[in-house]
Write an enzyme that holds these catalytic residues in place. Sequence first.
Site: not given
Lengths: 475, 417
Positions: A31, A45, A47, A49, A309, A334-335, A436, A441
Amino acid sequence: MFDVAVIGGGVIGGLILRELSAYDIKICLLEKESDVAMGQSKANSGIVHAGFDAKPDSLKAKFNVLGNRLMPQITKELGVKYKNNGSLVLAFSQEEMKTLEELKSRGEENGVEGLEIISQEELIKKEPNVSKKAIGALYAPTGGIVCPYELTLASIGNAMDNGAELFTKFDVCEIKKDVDFIITAEDGRQITAKAVINCAGYGSQKIANFIGDFSFTVGGRKGEYILLDRQSGGFASHTLFCTPTKKGKGILVSPTVDGNILLGPTAEEVDFDDRTTTSNGLQSVISKANEMCQGVPHHTAITSFAGVRAYSDRHDFIIEESKVQKGFFNCAGIESPGLTSAPAIAKHVAGELIGKTLNLKKKENFNPIRKPDYFFSELSVEEKNEIIKKDPAYGRIICRCEQITEGEIIRALTENPRATDIDGVKRRTRAGMGRCQGGFCQPYVAEIIARVNGTDIETVTKNGKGSELLVGKTK
Amino acid sequence: MKNYDIVIIGGGPAGLAAAVSAYDNGVKSILILERDECLGGILNQCIHNGFGLTRFKESMTGPEYAYKFIEEVQKRGIEVSLNTTVLSLTKDKVVTAINSQEGVTLIKAKAVILAMGCRERSRGALNVAGARVAGIYSAGTAQKYVNVKGYLPGKDVVILGSGDIGLIMARRMTLEGAKVHAVCEIMPHSSGLKRNIVQCLNDFDIPLYLSHTITRIDGDKRVTGVEISAVDSDKKPIKGSEKYIKCDTVLFSVGLIPENELSKEAGIRLSPKTKGAEVYQNRETDVSGIFACGNVLQVHDLVDFVSEESELAGKSASEYVLNGEAEKNAINCIAGANLSYVLPQRIDKNAGGSVTLFFRTSGVFKNCKITVQDGQKTLLEIKKRVAVPGEMERVNLTEDKIKSIVGELTVGLEEGV
């Protein structure tokens, strides 16, 4: 020497890593950022789907429907919040109602179950805040929501618990093929692997180019979002979409698994990894949400953000072995519906693609369960007290808005994959994600990070080198 | 389950004053719940002076002011639970709290005093566009880093909002060697106290841009600059007025929000204007036996007024515990022309005594008149040379006048008299 190196710690790379960790092979994840889930897997989002959008016979359609079915089980194993809240595509004209019919039959062809066109009356019964101008909707009971970075972190953590290795800040700058692949990072580190899986998201074209694969290009589409406070959580219970037009899918109004309301995204072509929000973009999110729903509680906004994306010029997922180099696999473009598809893509890549290249044997001691499989704030009084008795840090609330304890923060800093900075702690625990926005914090979280890592608070960053919180001591 | 006569949520200036007052009015079974490791609340990070001028006729720092009350609490032996966060509150006054020693405990109270204070509005609430990078803080967070932790969060600073904490931090950062390039205020007037504009900005030649806002924040990992723009009367940025300021830090001082999540959960009715509970003149909410005071009720300008209000709430809570629930004869008290709110929102005619009405104006007014009306009948008129939203106003209504009210009370402001 690794059997497989996965490049890119997003949800695709993460879930592939986890699938591979079930086999008796040596695997690693590379990474480029200081933490995983830093690209589009942290700002989308969220989601799950149902699968009526994608063209039949496309990879998107295939993996979407399969991924949707796998999601409940995989999130349960990984201790990730998932909710099958159902989705509604709103129609505002007779023409759009026709499009809904098309979506419905397309969905049925894709294998989506339970699709139903509902009347305005039924729609308002389900979602009282939807605009009265919506005349009907496509109801998809299998639609759901999940937290994308939580899923990414948990899958990578589970893979690491099962033996996978993670190399962060590993910015790949060269890949050579001798007998095996030799992957070199900007800082000079080298990894060798028998097989390479390119899951680098927006960077996947660059990675493919390193081995001479120029078979696809990747573009970026920026999406801006606004997140509303949990106090507005009841505003919508289903995920609400606009009817897709030639111009795109439009924005959505959706609850999140954490009880907030998410508005967005916009869609703007960008030629670099531009994650800044714009006045125009945010304004358009607000006005489009107002077209879909009445009385959107915009005044409860707690933050806005943008994600990029990555899409490919093939406009379908690219999930294949490179034609240029055997043993090199591309998972690119990979959208959406990539998040939903991820569990199915991972199974396919590990089982089918890698399985044909390497001799895969299941590990005997693979543990698919990621501990702890609970959320502290959701436990009963007795259960909480059991834990506090063993570890008093769970009795000290650090993030008051989300009620996150010191114990959870320490866990995020010590369990796989370890958080190293403020944003890393935030994504793992939600400390600082409330109303907040870390105002109270953050100084405490910074102190805990410094203490656990045995460093000074001056070295603590927001998200890696160059983002130090403080510039020095006071006079 | 533990039992107390009065549980006070919050050990800042409001909770402390309420505790002392409740004790002195005859209730001894009191518990203060404080989430931080010491009493005093946000005063502990307010190391500048100017506290206590009204009440004690002397200028103290925040910690000094807090200590006066902490001493009083300790003298009386009032029980305090530190490092303890309240997780929930119910209508029947059961408080769920958590700490490391006792874990999660349930506490039943005869009366509860809400004294949780407020939080700062964040950048996210304003949808300020641009990068999400290091170097963006609310003014209070920066204050905590500088004054309590001893670290400087940045060297080249732009401040959005002219709230008092922002003004104080402009001076504080300057004294610590940082350069404050600008304070931008979207309104045509400052929201802070006049004395802070003079002492914190003017005395240090820090420019205040009124009717200006930040339209974009730039940076990759850390803030590198901001674009500021003038705004029109609708607070919309004016194209062409953009000005670029290089900086590494942006502080937000754009308003305080009473922290009423617990109150909401308990089903207490909140005012959409103050964002605090709606209360009677004794600071009792619409839930019998639950009182509120200090910044969780209405954001005050001076801690002296917080203490004053909290003593009233403490006294009322003790009366409630000792005498039981009293039957009320309530009338509404409404904010009329040119006022953003009036508190208390309801007056109990049975309570007796005079009532002080607190309010803020919705803009800057000169040569104006405050009127208190009972329907069409004028009960009181007070001329004011200047009234600004940044300074809370008050008028006193005598017992006679309260008794005479037959309809609804409306407090308003007339211009140009």
